[in-house]
Design an enzyme around this catalytic site. Structure first.
Site, short mmCIF file in Angstrom:
data_model
loop_
_atom_site.label_atom_id
_atom_site.label_comp_id
_atom_site.label_asym_id
_atom_site.label_seq_id
_atom_site.Cartn_x
_atom_site.Cartn_y
_atom_site.Cartn_z
N HIS A 168 31.17 33.41 35.55
CA HIS A 168 29.74 33.30 34.98
C HIS A 168 29.99 31.69 35.70
O HIS A 168 29.48 30.46 34.78
CB HIS A 168 29.49 33.11 33.18
N GLU B 258 32.56 39.16 28.46
CA GLU B 258 33.69 37.75 28.65
C GLU B 258 33.49 36.68 27.83
O GLU B 258 32.89 37.14 26.91
CB GLU B 258 32.63 37.29 30.34
N ARG C 87 22.94 39.21 33.02
CA ARG C 87 23.68 39.10 31.63
C ARG C 87 24.89 40.93 31.93
O ARG C 87 24.06 41.82 32.62
CB ARG C 87 22.91 39.56 30.46
C1 GLV Z 1 23.33 31.31 32.11
O1 GLV Z 1 23.78 32.47 32.25
C2 GLV Z 1 22.58 30.95 31.20
O2 GLV Z 1 21.90 31.21 31.33
O3 GLV Z 1 21.86 29.42 31.62
#
Ligand code: GLV
Length: 318
Positions: free
Chosen positions: A283, A265, A236
């Site tokens: 992401h 983001e 993250r």
């Molecule tokens: C993606 O970032 C997730 O947590 O699945």
């Protein structure tokens, strides 16, 4: 009997709608698939008994308070830092996530991003596309090696382990740091955080985000890294202080970074866009069609389990 109302915040795959629609009255975002806002969520959630959300929806205490009938939330993600777990707990709202099904795909992507960053794939591709390539040269886009180097993993959970396992093919030494010492898997060696930072040729960040890991990597940490080091963040954004990272990259305190996640983001620090030694992706670490399909179906199966009075398949312990 009236079916319970399910709010689905983003477009999901048809197989999930097919499985859910016999059991729920569904309000969804299939047509537009627009990102949610807090106001939009508050306005939409009033009648919802169930919520199917994503990693990008901020389900805070206000959103939960706006849903007096809410019984359960299924997030289509493994991380759930976007959901106010305490507010769920206070109301007895169940929560499920999607662990395991995305582990291998996310580990694949961690390696893809590491390789792209170490070997300057994006930068050299831009050069070719821009028509700048006039001929071969010895010192063209020289990167750093992966094979035979030391891979550091910050966060040795399921995904960290899958990343470590892949390192054997590159004949790498693997070190890791974690809150608790994980099992000695895949020959990875536990080290303290300072050793992880100073010894890693490539540092992969996979630690879950929580108040305890907020800005776990700041200027002081980056200063301990090798000037030749690569940093990859698929966890993250908030785990790394963006401003400090940007400065470290500008000053060449570390060599390069691969970032799939950002502090705010989809907004990102515009400074990153000016740097060639950063590879930026939106992401997408879990984004293969097969895995995203499994994530969506696991969220759906959790919703179906709850509505049928069965235990959640993959509950978040709250
Ligand atoms: C993606 O970032 C997730 O947590 O699945």
């Amino acid at each position: 009997m009236a079916k319970p109302h399910l709010l689905i915040t983003r477009r999901v795959y048809p197989e999930a709608i097919e499985a859910l629609s016999p059991h729920f009255e569904i309000t969804d975002n299939q047509a537009n698939d627009t990102p949610t806002t807090k106001e939009g969520l508050v306005a939409a959630i009033g009648q919802a008994d169930y919520l199917f959300c994503t990693v990008a929806d901020k389900i805070d205490a206000d959103v939960i308070a706006a849903a007096p009938r809410l019984k359960m939330i299924a997030t289509g993600a493994v991380g759930f830092n976007n959901i106010d777990v305490q507010a769920c707990k206070a109301r007895g709202i169940g929560l499920s996530n999607t662990p395991d099904v995305l582990t291998e795909t996310t580990a694949d992507f961690g390696w893809a991003l590491l390789m792209a960053t170490a070997r300057r794939i994006s930068e050299s591709e831009r050069y070719v596309r821009d028509g700048q390539w006039k001929g071969w040269a010895f010192d063209q886009f020289t990167g750093v090696d992966l094979h035979g180097t030391t891979l550091g993993i910050l966060g040795m959970g399921r995904i960290g382990g899958a990343i470590a396992r892949r390192a054997s093919g590159f004949n790498m030494k693997v070190i890791y740091h974690n809150r608790s010492k994980a099992q000695q898997e895949y020959g990875a060696q536990y080290v303290d955080k300072a050793q992880l930072l100073s010894q890693s040729d490539h540092l992969m960040i996979v630690v879950p985000y929580s108040p305890a890991t907020h800005h776990l990597v700041t200027a002081a940490d980056l200063a301990q890294m090798k000037p030749t080091a690569t940093l990859v963040n698929i966890a993250r954004g908030g785990v790394v202080n963006d401003v400090d990272l940007l400065q470290a990259l500008e000053k060449k305190q570390i060599r390069a970074a691969g970032l799939d996640v950002f502090e705010n983001e989809p907004a990102l620090n515009p400074g990153f866009l000016k740097l060639d030694n950063v590879v930026l992706t939106p992401h997408i670490a879990s984004s293969s069609r097969a895995t995203r399909g499994r994530m969506v179906m696991l969220a759906a199966e959790n919703l179906l389990a709850h509505v049928q009075g069965q235990p959640l398949k993959t509950p978040v312990a709250i």
